[in-house]
Structures are given as C-alpha cells and as structure tokens.
Design a protein around this motif. Sequence first.
Motif, mmCIF file in Angstrom:
data_model
loop_
_atom_site.group_PDB
_atom_site.id
_atom_site.type_symbol
_atom_site.label_atom_id
_atom_site.label_comp_id
_atom_site.label_asym_id
_atom_site.label_seq_id
_atom_site.Cartn_x
_atom_site.Cartn_y
_atom_site.Cartn_z
ATOM 1 N N VAL A 181 31.617 -3.332 -26.158
ATOM 2 C CA VAL A 181 30.242 -4.872 -25.988
ATOM 3 C C VAL A 181 29.338 -4.257 -27.821
ATOM 4 O O VAL A 181 29.058 -5.027 -28.304
ATOM 5 C CB VAL A 181 29.772 -5.239 -25.134
ATOM 6 C CG1 VAL A 181 28.613 -5.847 -25.550
ATOM 7 C CG2 VAL A 181 30.737 -5.813 -23.881
ATOM 8 N N VAL A 182 29.243 -2.723 -27.116
ATOM 9 C CA VAL A 182 27.600 -2.553 -28.570
ATOM 10 C C VAL A 182 29.076 -2.317 -29.814
ATOM 11 O O VAL A 182 28.208 -2.964 -31.104
ATOM 12 C CB VAL A 182 27.703 -1.190 -28.418
ATOM 13 C CG1 VAL A 182 26.812 -0.006 -29.086
ATOM 14 C CG2 VAL A 182 26.865 -1.158 -26.332
ATOM 15 N N ILE A 183 30.181 -1.793 -30.430
ATOM 16 C CA ILE A 183 31.062 -1.850 -30.948
ATOM 17 C C ILE A 183 30.734 -3.279 -31.654
ATOM 18 O O ILE A 183 31.342 -3.081 -32.531
ATOM 19 C CB ILE A 183 32.115 -1.128 -30.554
ATOM 20 C CG1 ILE A 183 32.136 0.260 -30.725
ATOM 21 C CG2 ILE A 183 33.278 -1.479 -32.080
ATOM 22 C CD1 ILE A 183 33.230 0.869 -30.337
ATOM 23 N N GLY A 184 31.173 -3.879 -30.343
ATOM 24 C CA GLY A 184 31.746 -5.392 -31.007
ATOM 25 C C GLY A 184 30.668 -6.110 -31.334
ATOM 26 O O GLY A 184 29.941 -7.044 -32.299
ATOM 27 N N PHE A 231 37.461 -6.760 -29.992
ATOM 28 C CA PHE A 231 36.359 -5.210 -29.382
ATOM 29 C C PHE A 231 35.797 -6.242 -28.172
ATOM 30 O O PHE A 231 35.584 -5.718 -26.608
ATOM 31 C CB PHE A 231 35.755 -5.833 -30.442
ATOM 32 C CG PHE A 231 36.191 -4.273 -30.759
ATOM 33 C CD1 PHE A 231 36.267 -3.073 -30.809
ATOM 34 C CD2 PHE A 231 36.211 -4.102 -31.916
ATOM 35 C CE1 PHE A 231 36.320 -2.270 -31.706
ATOM 36 C CE2 PHE A 231 36.471 -3.470 -33.376
ATOM 37 C CZ PHE A 231 37.123 -1.900 -33.014
ATOM 38 N N PHE A 232 35.541 -7.692 -28.006
ATOM 39 C CA PHE A 232 34.627 -8.414 -27.155
ATOM 40 C C PHE A 232 35.980 -8.468 -26.058
ATOM 41 O O PHE A 232 35.824 -8.388 -25.133
ATOM 42 C CB PHE A 232 34.245 -10.002 -27.485
ATOM 43 C CG PHE A 232 33.046 -9.743 -28.053
ATOM 44 C CD1 PHE A 232 32.138 -8.512 -27.699
ATOM 45 C CD2 PHE A 232 32.601 -10.077 -29.669
ATOM 46 C CE1 PHE A 232 30.706 -9.144 -28.027
ATOM 47 C CE2 PHE A 232 31.282 -9.749 -29.659
ATOM 48 C CZ PHE A 232 30.626 -9.131 -29.435
ATOM 49 N N MET A 233 36.983 -9.247 -26.249
ATOM 50 C CA MET A 233 38.399 -9.285 -25.384
ATOM 51 C C MET A 233 39.255 -8.112 -24.144
ATOM 52 O O MET A 233 39.335 -8.410 -23.663
ATOM 53 C CB MET A 233 39.478 -10.344 -26.236
ATOM 54 C CG MET A 233 39.599 -11.591 -26.591
ATOM 55 S SD MET A 233 38.923 -12.613 -25.303
ATOM 56 C CE MET A 233 36.585 -12.546 -25.457
ATOM 57 N N PHE A 234 38.747 -6.982 -25.574
ATOM 58 C CA PHE A 234 39.140 -5.819 -24.572
ATOM 59 C C PHE A 234 37.863 -5.576 -23.781
ATOM 60 O O PHE A 234 38.360 -5.164 -22.777
ATOM 61 C CB PHE A 234 39.066 -4.798 -25.373
ATOM 62 C CG PHE A 234 40.001 -3.804 -24.944
ATOM 63 C CD1 PHE A 234 41.012 -3.952 -24.553
ATOM 64 C CD2 PHE A 234 39.017 -2.227 -25.263
ATOM 65 C CE1 PHE A 234 41.631 -2.347 -23.798
ATOM 66 C CE2 PHE A 234 40.412 -1.042 -24.500
ATOM 67 C CZ PHE A 234 40.861 -1.116 -24.111
ATOM 68 N N ALA A 235 36.693 -5.368 -23.778
ATOM 69 C CA ALA A 235 35.526 -5.227 -23.484
ATOM 70 C C ALA A 235 35.974 -6.327 -22.169
ATOM 71 O O ALA A 235 35.722 -5.337 -20.711
ATOM 72 C CB ALA A 235 34.813 -5.414 -23.486
ATOM 73 N N VAL A 236 35.922 -7.671 -21.755
ATOM 74 C CA VAL A 236 36.414 -8.815 -20.885
ATOM 75 C C VAL A 236 37.817 -8.060 -19.820
ATOM 76 O O VAL A 236 37.383 -8.180 -18.980
ATOM 77 C CB VAL A 236 37.040 -9.726 -21.153
ATOM 78 C CG1 VAL A 236 36.691 -10.823 -19.984
ATOM 79 C CG2 VAL A 236 34.710 -10.532 -22.218
ATOM 80 N N LEU A 237 38.972 -7.623 -20.849
ATOM 81 C CA LEU A 237 39.703 -6.906 -20.172
ATOM 82 C C LEU A 237 38.967 -6.100 -19.006
ATOM 83 O O LEU A 237 39.548 -5.721 -17.987
ATOM 84 C CB LEU A 237 40.612 -6.697 -21.047
ATOM 85 C CG LEU A 237 42.330 -5.537 -19.935
ATOM 86 C CD1 LEU A 237 42.815 -6.875 -19.931
ATOM 87 C CD2 LEU A 237 42.641 -4.938 -21.294
ATOM 88 N N LEU A 238 38.715 -4.604 -19.915
ATOM 89 C CA LEU A 238 37.619 -3.812 -18.779
ATOM 90 C C LEU A 238 37.058 -4.242 -17.430
ATOM 91 O O LEU A 238 37.641 -4.031 -16.589
ATOM 92 C CB LEU A 238 37.934 -2.984 -19.528
ATOM 93 C CG LEU A 238 38.189 -2.194 -20.745
ATOM 94 C CD1 LEU A 238 37.317 -0.870 -21.494
ATOM 95 C CD2 LEU A 238 39.187 -1.538 -20.305
#
Length: 73
Positions: A16-19, A34-41
């Motif tokens: 989220v910070v990187i995004g 990056f946001f989608m990967f954060a949501v997946l995690l």
Amino acid sequence: MKLASTILLSLAAAMVVIGAHLTMKAGIMASYPFFMFAVLLLFWHMYRRNQSEEESKEQEKKGGKRKNKKSNG
C-alpha cells in the motif's frame, strides 16, 4: 498471531505504501498492480485467520463433549 500472518500483513502494508508513492510519482496506472497485490495479501490473511478460528472452535466443541462424557460416566 503466527509468523506467517504477521508477514502477510507487513507485506500488504508495504504494498500500500509503495502503491501510494507510485500514484504520486507515476499515476494510478503504474500503481494499480501494487494495490491489487495488497488486497490479495489481505484476503489471504483473512482466509487464514478464519480457517484457524474455525479449527479452534471445532477443537473446543470436541473437547467440551469429551469433558461432559467423562464427568457423567
């Protein structure tokens, strides 16, 4: 909280910070993965947490039934 859960949450927060940083620098199209990967995690963490809670409830139910049988017999 288990180590794997802590790692998943930390990675999600980092994504989220990187995004957010990429959104300011390059726009939303660059930061979307990056946001989608954060949501997946986060979903993965929630799934693991729910599974562990269900397992603990099942063990409590089995343990409670055993205690009642021993006290009655």
